[in-house]
Scaffold this active site. Structure first.
Site, PDB file in Angstrom:
ATOM      1  CB  THR A 118      -1.446  -0.377   1.317  1.00 33.56           C
ATOM      2  OG1 THR A 118      -1.705  -1.111   1.257  1.00 33.56           O
ATOM      3  CG2 THR A 118      -2.049   1.128   1.204  1.00 33.56           C
ATOM      4  CE  LYS A 127      -5.130  -1.435   1.713  1.00 34.07           C
ATOM      5  NZ  LYS A 127      -3.797  -2.455   1.773  1.00 34.07           N
ATOM      6  CE  LYS A 137       2.101   1.587   4.895  1.00 31.32           C
ATOM      7  NZ  LYS A 137       1.687   0.882   3.447  1.00 31.32           N
TER       8      LYS A 137
END
Length: 299
Positions: free
Chosen positions: A103, A178, A246
């Site tokens: 990701t 995502k 993150k």
């Protein structure tokens, strides 16, 4: 007779963490010649015992692979292994298909795809959703962006690790998808934590409550799966807090770029940053439950 892709294609796999080990294992079990590298050599031992071939650097894996899959920690790690001298783009062969399943940022995915194209390679950004359970059971959702021809070529490999594999569009769209996934999860994790905390505080049996809620309109993987872990105070990671924090940061940066206000995501960021500040970054995302119940809290 159709060619046997499992014989013809050599697959490289870089990043053997909680999810990567299972994903690489499924590819090896599918009959592909597997070439591996990970930051920690010991994480490759079980795969090497089963026939995988270890290399000392990502560039070395790239040099010998027809299809290369990476799933590492942060965008800076992706940028390093792909773009630095001696890295993947320097050493991969023309015609190779490079698949980053980390990701990461959509703009970085676009940069890698452009750089790969200039070298006669094809690159996909194909992040996944489903956590350690999805990886272990080969039931990941895979959202891919990039060249459609490249996607078609690697689809047999992706289907070994995912039950829902979708081509979303041009380079970067896998990462954008995502981000949408992580935005949905972030606010839902708050809701699940609050629901279970309320039920427990008013004296309800939390397991019985989940039995009821888990079959109604509130039902979700997060409620039925991670909600149970919250009740048991099981904070072992299926997906690390520090990785989720993150992802939230990437999503908020993208939202800012397109002038979209996401107050729910901003709240989730503050809460996960509190977990990080209190030393819970290596726990699973369900550790958010700690905030509501002051479980082993240092503040």
């Amino acid at each position: 007779m159709a060619p046997n892709l499992a014989i013809q294609k050599r697959v490289g796999f870089i990043g053997l963490g909680i999810m990567g080990q299972h994903m690489a294992g499924h590819i090896l079990a599918g009959g592909y010649e597997l070439h591996v590298n990970s930051r920690t050599r010991a994480k490759a031992d079980a795969l090497v015992e089963r026939g995988a071939i270890w290399y000392e650097s990502p560039g070395e894996v790239a040099a010998t692979s027809d299809i290369l899959i990476t799933i590492v920690g942060y965008p800076v790690d992706v940028e390093s292994i792909y773009l630095e001298p001696g890295g993947i783009l320097d050493r991969a062969r023309p015609g190779a298909v490079l698949i980053d399943m980390t990701t990461s940022s959509p703009s970085l995915a676009e940069r890698i795809a452009k750089a790969a194209s200039l070298r006669g390679m094809m690159a996909l950004d194909a992040p996944v959703s489903g956590g350690d359970i999805g990886a272990r059971e080969a039931k990941l959702a895979i959202m891919a962006g990039g060249d459609e021809t490249a996607f078609s070529q690697v689809l047999p490999v992706l289907r070994l690790i995912g039950s829902n594999v979708v081509h979303m569009g041009q380079a970067g769209t896998g990462q954008h998808t995502k981000m949408a996934n992580q935005i949905a999860i972030a606010s839902t994790m708050i809701a699940v934590s609050e629901s279970i905390s309320y039920a427990t505080r008013v004296g309800l049996n939390p397991d019985l409550t989940l039995d009821v809620l888990g079959t109604g309109a509130a039902s979700s993987f997060l409620l039925n799966g991670l909600g149970r872990k919250m009740v048991r105070q099981d904070f072992a990671p299926g997906f690390f807090v520090h990785h989720f924090a993150k992802d939230i940061g990437i999503a908020l940066n993208e939202a800012k770029r397109i002038n979209l206000d996401l107050p729910g995501l901003a709240l989730a960021q503050k809460m996960y940053e509190r977990l990080l500040a209190n030393g819970f970054g290596e726990e699973g995302t369900q550790a958010l439950y700690r905030i509501y119940n002051r479980l082993h809290w240092s503040e």
